[in-house]
Design an enzyme around this catalytic site. Structure first.
Site, PDB file in Angstrom:
ATOM      1  N   GLY A  73       0.815  -1.204   0.000  1.00 37.34           N
ATOM      2  CA  GLY A  73       0.000   0.000   0.000  1.00 37.34           C
ATOM      3  C   GLY A  73       0.856   1.264   0.000  1.00 37.34           C
ATOM      4  O   GLY A  73       0.535   2.247  -0.680  1.00 37.34           O
ATOM      5  N   ASN A 152      -7.358   3.940   9.278  1.00 39.47           N
ATOM      6  CA  ASN A 152      -6.831   2.690   9.820  1.00 39.47           C
ATOM      7  C   ASN A 152      -6.913   2.641  11.341  1.00 39.47           C
ATOM      8  O   ASN A 152      -7.013   1.565  11.920  1.00 39.47           O
ATOM      9  CB  ASN A 152      -5.378   2.470   9.367  1.00 39.47           C
ATOM     10  N   GLN A 180      -7.704   0.140   3.714  1.00 35.98           N
ATOM     11  CA  GLN A 180      -8.484  -0.535   4.766  1.00 35.98           C
ATOM     12  C   GLN A 180      -9.870  -0.986   4.288  1.00 35.98           C
ATOM     13  O   GLN A 180     -10.654  -1.485   5.104  1.00 35.98           O
ATOM     14  CB  GLN A 180      -8.646   0.405   5.970  1.00 35.98           C
ATOM     15  N   HIS A 202      -2.283  -7.749   1.900  1.00 36.54           N
ATOM     16  CA  HIS A 202      -2.218  -8.361   3.240  1.00 36.54           C
ATOM     17  C   HIS A 202      -3.293  -7.838   4.183  1.00 36.54           C
ATOM     18  O   HIS A 202      -3.436  -8.334   5.297  1.00 36.54           O
ATOM     19  CB  HIS A 202      -0.817  -8.206   3.846  1.00 36.54           C
ATOM     20  N   CYS A 326       6.269   5.321  19.511  1.00 38.67           N
ATOM     21  CA  CYS A 326       7.224   5.449  20.600  1.00 38.67           C
ATOM     22  C   CYS A 326       8.469   6.138  20.063  1.00 38.67           C
ATOM     23  O   CYS A 326       9.135   5.601  19.186  1.00 38.67           O
ATOM     24  CB  CYS A 326       7.550   4.069  21.141  1.00 38.67           C
TER      25      CYS A 326
HETATM   26  N1  PLP Z   1      -2.764   3.173   3.954  1.00 45.62           N
HETATM   27  C1  PLP Z   1      -3.501   2.757   4.991  1.00 45.62           C
HETATM   28  C2  PLP Z   1      -4.809   3.414   5.272  1.00 45.62           C
HETATM   29  C3  PLP Z   1      -3.061   1.698   5.775  1.00 45.62           C
HETATM   30  O1  PLP Z   1      -3.795   1.280   6.803  1.00 45.62           O
HETATM   31  C4  PLP Z   1      -1.812   1.097   5.481  1.00 45.62           C
HETATM   32  C5  PLP Z   1      -1.287   0.014   6.333  1.00 45.62           C
HETATM   33  O2  PLP Z   1      -1.627  -0.090   7.489  1.00 45.62           O
HETATM   34  C6  PLP Z   1      -1.085   1.576   4.376  1.00 45.62           C
HETATM   35  C7  PLP Z   1      -1.591   2.615   3.642  1.00 45.62           C
HETATM   36  C8  PLP Z   1       0.227   0.968   4.000  1.00 45.62           C
HETATM   37  O3  PLP Z   1       0.041  -0.327   3.494  1.00 45.62           O
HETATM   38  P1  PLP Z   1       1.272  -1.355   3.440  1.00 45.62           P
HETATM   39  O4  PLP Z   1       1.479  -1.848   4.822  1.00 45.62           O
HETATM   40  O5  PLP Z   1       0.814  -2.440   2.523  1.00 45.62           O
HETATM   41  O6  PLP Z   1       2.426  -0.592   2.904  1.00 45.62           O
END
Ligand code: PLP
Length: 398
Positions: A73, A152, A180, A202, A326
């Site tokens: 992503g 997310n 998401q 994933h 953190c």
């Molecule tokens: N965008 C959103 C809204 C996400 O929740 C995430 C991953 O948590 C990403 C982008 C990034 O995806 P990736 O972990 O496949 O790089």
């Protein structure tokens, strides 16, 4: 019940068994290069064609040519944003929101350092977007608007169709981070205003290391990875064949199961939410009054620290997360909750539970039974001054 109760599905999901089965031959005997001329390679190439159709089906795209595969992503978001900005170098204004995933948030900050003017659209105290603010921020210098579909951390859903119509009325390209969304809301890019849309396998029971970017036909996207001719010259590099095959299978399963899955997720999430709100005084649901993804519960416990809660949840095998980062030993509150102006006494105490089709009523009941005790235990420590502090000043040293 399994040893692990996995309520962290917005972080990543379990690979569905049929996805694994579909991938296995491409990690063993079918190892040809899909770009090769020989039959052994072209057979693998046909597997990519099939996966592209499956992903187009999930997105509601007419044409599988509009689907390009990426590695995740984050790459999809970076490709869309950097590729579009590079295509219109005379425009120096980029619009996004203050609650994006770091893949967009961090890139926006990087663009500011490079001299772009970035508008960070705000949200209200439920995490909702103000479409008037979006309308007012569009200018002739705006190169691109990039907005997430669903958050997310909180699961809050943005009205991307309406937002896109506002953006497209000004002739400005529109990108949506929908990482998401698959499995939770049905996607349909065909008729709407979305020019580019990012997903990642994933997050919907596919493998890690593969994603897709929808690029509407006619959108001129500059490649991010330059070199070979793969992905119609939009992304160089020999394809992650097994991963792409797995993503295709996951996309097909997700598109097929979405109505039932939505219902199951909503029922389980609401069961957990009700139980925790009634058993834990001082708890609040962040974004609880906004439209939300059916699987996500972001719940904050007054004067506590989310990290301490996670540690105790882990003792029972319950996996969840916080949105905090953190840094140098200090727990930084999430930028999403800060943008929502969550009052200080709840800011550090948020925990995100995110469910999937593999969760059961028994798991939710088990968690609902254990969590009030965990909160009570931490409140006991808190009374001794170990956790929490004066209102507005959480004790980082604890
Ligand atoms: N965008 C959103 C809204 C996400 O929740 C995430 C991953 O948590 C990403 C982008 C990034 O995806 P990736 O972990 O496949 O790089």
């Amino acid at each position: 019940m399994a040893d692990v109760i996995y309520f962290d599905n917005n972080a990543t999901t379990r690979v569905a068994p049929p996805v694994y089965e579909a991938m296995a031959p491409y990690l063993k005997e079918l190892y040809g290069n899909p770009s090769s001329i020989h039959g052994f390679g072209t057979r693998v190439g046909r597997a990519l064609d099939r996966a592209r159709k499956q992903v187009a089906g999930l997105l509601g795209a007419d044409d599988e040519v509009e689907v390009m595969f990426t590695s995740c992503g984050s790459e999809g978001d970076n490709t869309a944003i950097r590729g579009m900005l590079e295509g219109s170098p005379d425009k120096r204004h980029f619009i996004t929101t203050s609650v994006e995933h770091p893949a967009v948030h961090g890139l926006g900050q990087h663009l500011e350092k490079k001299g772009y003017r970035v508008t960070w659209l705000g949200v209200d105290d439920e995490g909702r977007l103000d479409l008037d603010e979006l309308r007012d921020s569009l200018t002739d210098d705006t190169a691109l608007v990039s907005i997430m579909y669903a958050n997310n951390e909180t699961g809050v859903v943005f009205p991307v169709q309406e937002a896109g119509e506002i953006v497209k009325a000004r002739g400005i390209p529109f990108h949506v981070d929908a990482v998401q969304v698959p499995g939770k809301i049905a996607l349909d890019v065909k008729t709407g205003p979305i020019d580019l849309l990012t997903i990642s396998a994933h997050k919907f029971h596919g493998p890690k290391g593969v994603g897709a970017l929808y690029v509407r036909r006619g959108i001129a996207l500059r490649p991010f990875i330059i070199g070979g001719h793969q992905e119609r010259n939009r992304r160089a590099g020999t394809e992650n064949v097994a991963g792409i095959v797995g993503m295709g299978e996951a996309a097909e399963l997700t598109a097929r199961d979405i109505p039932a899955e939505r219902e199951q997720l909503t029922t389980l999430r609401d069961q957990l939410e009700r139980a925790l709100l009634s058993a834990c005084p001082g708890a609040r649901v962040n974004g609880g009054r906004a439209e939300r993804l059916p699987n996500t519960l972001n719940i904050a416990f007054e004067y506590l620290e989310g990290e301490s809660i996670l540690v105790l949840l882990d003792e029972f095998g319950i996996c969840a997360s916080t949105g905090s980062a953190c840094t140098a030993g200090l727990v930084e509150p999430s930028h999403v909750l800060r943008a929502m102006k969550v009052p200080p006494r709840w800011l550090q105490g948020a925990v995100r539970f995110s469910l999937s089709r593999y969760n059961t009523r028994e798991e939710v009941a088990f968690a609902a039974d254990k969590i009030p005790g965990i909160i009570g235990r931490l409140r006991g420590l808190s009374a001794l001054g170990r956790v929490g502090a004066k209102e507005g000043q959480p004790d980082h040293a604890s």
